[in-house]
Design an enzyme around this catalytic site. Sequence first.
Site, PDB file in Angstrom:
ATOM      1  CG  HIS D 235      -1.909   0.931   0.750  1.00  0.00           C
ATOM      2  ND1 HIS D 235      -2.659   1.148   0.083  1.00  0.00           N
ATOM      3  CD2 HIS D 235      -2.400   2.257   1.251  1.00  0.00           C
ATOM      4  CE1 HIS D 235      -3.772   1.744   0.012  1.00  0.00           C
ATOM      5  NE2 HIS D 235      -3.599   2.810   0.784  1.00  0.00           N
ATOM      6  CE1 TYR D 239      -2.060   7.593   0.287  1.00  0.00           C
ATOM      7  CE2 TYR D 239      -1.930   5.419   0.919  1.00  0.00           C
ATOM      8  CZ  TYR D 239      -2.774   6.223   0.579  1.00  0.00           C
ATOM      9  OH  TYR D 239      -3.824   6.305   2.077  1.00  0.00           O
ATOM     10  CG  HIS D 386     -10.246   2.568  -6.058  1.00  0.00           C
ATOM     11  ND1 HIS D 386     -10.348   3.250  -5.074  1.00  0.00           N
ATOM     12  CD2 HIS D 386      -8.856   1.877  -5.002  1.00  0.00           C
ATOM     13  CE1 HIS D 386      -9.117   3.694  -4.085  1.00  0.00           C
ATOM     14  NE2 HIS D 386      -8.232   2.837  -3.986  1.00  0.00           N
ATOM     15  CG  PHE D 387      -6.329  -0.316  -8.807  1.00  0.00           C
ATOM     16  CD1 PHE D 387      -5.684  -0.746  -9.867  1.00  0.00           C
ATOM     17  CD2 PHE D 387      -6.767  -1.828  -7.928  1.00  0.00           C
ATOM     18  CE1 PHE D 387      -6.107  -1.397 -10.799  1.00  0.00           C
ATOM     19  CE2 PHE D 387      -6.822  -2.806  -8.539  1.00  0.00           C
ATOM     20  CZ  PHE D 387      -6.513  -2.677 -10.114  1.00  0.00           C
ATOM     21  CG  HIS D 388      -8.164   1.260 -14.484  1.00  0.00           C
ATOM     22  ND1 HIS D 388      -8.234   0.077 -14.025  1.00  0.00           N
ATOM     23  CD2 HIS D 388      -7.640   0.770 -15.266  1.00  0.00           C
ATOM     24  CE1 HIS D 388      -7.087  -0.776 -14.456  1.00  0.00           C
ATOM     25  NE2 HIS D 388      -7.042  -0.465 -15.309  1.00  0.00           N
ATOM     26  NE  ARG D 449      -8.283  -7.698  -8.652  1.00  0.00           N
ATOM     27  CZ  ARG D 449      -6.953  -6.976  -7.407  1.00  0.00           C
ATOM     28  NH1 ARG D 449      -7.155  -6.856  -6.287  1.00  0.00           N
ATOM     29  NH2 ARG D 449      -6.053  -6.326  -7.885  1.00  0.00           N
ATOM     30  NE  ARG D 450      -5.257 -10.062  -7.979  1.00  0.00           N
ATOM     31  CZ  ARG D 450      -3.985  -9.756  -7.583  1.00  0.00           C
ATOM     32  NH1 ARG D 450      -4.851 -10.491  -6.910  1.00  0.00           N
ATOM     33  NH2 ARG D 450      -3.752  -8.310  -7.160  1.00  0.00           N
TER      34      ARG D 450
END
Lengths: 78, 69, 268, 582
Positions: D235, D239, D386-388, D449-450
Amino acid sequence: MVSRPYYLLIRMSSGTEQREPDHVRTLGHEEYDPIGTAILIGIYFLILVLLWIFMYFVEFLGNGPTVVGMALTVVGLA
Amino acid sequence: MRISKGALLVVVAFLVPFVVEFRTALSWFGIKLSILESLALGGVLVIGLLLWAVWPEDGNGGTGAAGSS
Amino acid sequence: MNIHTYEKVWIVASMVLIVGFIATITYGAVGPGIAMIDDDGGDINPDEINDDERFAEPGVEHVGGNEYEVTVVAQAWSYTPSEIEIPANSEVTFYVTSRDVTHSFSVVGTNVNTMVVPGQVSEMTAKFDEPDEYGILCNEYCGEYHHTMEGKLNVVPEDEFDLTELSVEADDEIDAGNETTITANVTNGMQEDLETTVSLEIGNQTQEEDVTVPGDGSEEVAFTVDSADLDEGDNDWTVTVDDYEESGTLSVVTPEGNESADGGDGDA
Amino acid sequence: MRNAYLDQFPDEARVIKAAFWSSFIALAIGGVLGLVQALHRTDVFRFIQSPDYYTVLTAHGVLLVIVFTIFFLVGTFTWAVTTSLDRGVVDTRFTWAWYIMMVIGAALAGITIFSGFLESAPSILGSELNADVLFTFYAPLEAHPFFYIGLVVFVVGSWLAGVDWFRTWLAWRRENPDERIPLPTFMVLTTTLFWYICTLGVSLSILVFLLPWSLGITESVNPLLTRTMFWYFGHAVVYFWLMPAYLMWYTMLPKFSGGKLFSDPLARVVFVLFLLLSTPLGIHHQYLDPGIAEGYKFIAMTNTMFLLLPSLLTAFTVVASMEHGARQRGGEGYLGWLKALPWRDPIFTGMALAGLMFAAAGFSGMINAGMNINYLVHNTWWVVGHFHLTVGTAVALTFMAASYWFIPQLTGKELWNRSVALGQVVLWFIGMTFMTNAMHRSGLFGLPRRTAEPQYQGFDFEPAVGTVGEINMQVALGAVILTLSLALFLLNMVMTSIGSNSESIPDNTYADTLSGAEDSPRILDNLKLWTAIAVVLVIIAYTLPLASIIDAGGLFGPDIEGFRLSTWVDPAVIESLSEVIR
């Protein structure tokens, strides 16, 4: 045309500002209240709270069955 | 023009998430828009926006802050 | 520090938001009693799964009352058992482990969802109130046919659920004139006694016997069949307990050297 | 007289340019692979076999979230340090050395991954060359040793980059003993410090456990331990990607808006908070893992929630800085000032849209962070949505927008086409809207996902809203728009680079501040203090969970060998499986 006293008409000397022909005044920290920012961030705050409530209480708790403790687990750390 | 071309482009782009999310939000209340209806809604909004943007500003006629670009 | 008033207000609002989130989640844990997957399941050596008391025979077990235990072994790319049946209005504790790589055990459309890490046992309890059919899928990449890894969880109405098993021992043939026994073994996986009727149909006869199978036990019912009641040749039989049945064939043969030997054994 | 970065630091400009181009190459390949995946799993267009999907996915993940982001980061940070300290790096040969090291590492990992496409991959060091293990490389899925070696070489290269920035700063410090650390350098140094802290976990995991095990030196691994060590890093790394975007938003965006940064002291507070809290929360990726007690998960959650604070503060400061710019440009009214922002400028618009998408990502991130609500969305497409929004938009779109400023600075050539650039950033925004909206929604009904083919035999998904087909169409449409946007970006970069020199490149500067460093207490600049506290927090958050994992499973686990599922499987099994699938 600009009436308020702290609106100073200046030309920035820095070369970077050459592309910004519509720089019409300079505001310092003291005379600048970011009221628009406060409004926008207030709206954001409301969206966050409403969506959180929706997601937690409607989407999540309504999505049962859910993993439950055999006895009530009390989380008390931190 | 009431708004610069750049800003107009961005507002039109904003309509995409607006329509998409509006559709999601409506369905929570049981109102389901089909894809065609959503497209139509988007189209109407874009046309409305363009009309608003090119309509001459009434009242005090400054060119606005970003009218030059 | 020179912080604008609006910004101070925003810092306070942000903290309220953060504390509010933590409070909601704590409420979820204390109010509806939502528990996290944790280390309660303990650890296990993947090589010894077959020797493990719990995982040697994965499947559904009754604990008592409306409580059940389901053990599942995940491996690339299937679950054992692949189809799980439990009754509605039950409290089910799942124990899931992996034989090889990391998988997940996710009941689609519910919050029953855990990672399955080799060496660990995932333990989780959930209540199933209504009859329903759920898919189970693996949502952690586990090799090139990961996308084929699926299972089913069927929650059936309470009155349609039992853990009864029936096995029957019977001879294939019987000499004419003799008697044989067809033995039905009824196993009751539930903890309560099972009162039921075992019936045998053979030829045009029916025999019935009422039994009480003790909780977590089994009972044998022996039916005596006399060849005199049967036709010569094949006789189909069926043993029935509740919805379970097992069938077979019993042939009545004439022993060699018998007087009715007319050049052929039976109707072969 | 032109005063672009190229004119100030010609030697550094060459390294930064090289780093950016490495980053763009990774972006180009990774982006195209993203399209392949989107079309495949939505069953719109399939031209690869499903098992190869995971090779594509591994490459997409590693190339975009490691290679693309970190190469861009080292370029940006080198620019930020030299520009704000107004001095070059101590020795450009050292700078080239770490850059080349990173290239070697990335190439080694990349080649190993791409060998997964070969019919029969070459056998090196006793095992076949491939790494179909995804970006997370969870043991006991096993990759070829070259994959792990490549990652370590790449990370060590980034460590040396950090050494370079610290060295440059220390040299500056000797010349300017009493000055405050300039804000961009402060941001670089704090980010580098938490990068050192967090990468320690994954490096140890690779060097002590995974690499010896993949080489056959050790027999077994403890999957939960290596997994926890991965997330110890996993994580903080997000950042790490995000910090260059934050740096741009704080130090460049106010200038592009026509204003000044609202508050330098709060910017420092934000970065100190990131240094303190980025690492001791990795367990929030393991909310649904067995073998970790609930209390540790709760601690990770509170840390995660408090890490919202610096991002929420950033939202205010950055928007206030934009408003400052708009008002200086003549904007009026409560919200009318928004019209006065320079929307014609692709750099501004790209960063502003990226920031807006990040606000949306903030919400889905809060859901992900909410421990028990994680049951709902864990490992579903929601997370991908979210992470896109975060790395795929907040970071990538900011980087692309920043490139429209950087590349002219580094080459002395004017941007090829500003209108195409503006269209490009807007297209990215639209494409991401379609794609992430569908992904988030599909997560709520459990679409995983995946997964190459989330189309199952025994059951169907039951969306509360719309249909699975509609979700798939939306994702495919989004992916096509994104690919188009990516192509326009690359075209602009190439055309700019082969263009001719221009004298009208703006000066290399960064934004002034309304409330400057002199308003902030000096203690904020005490990096040793903050690092010490960060280390203590990590120790508090991780000692007990790690101890109990090692206590239960042992350092090397209970005899868990590697599985290379792409080569290990008996062909007969595959045969029978594909029978079933048909």
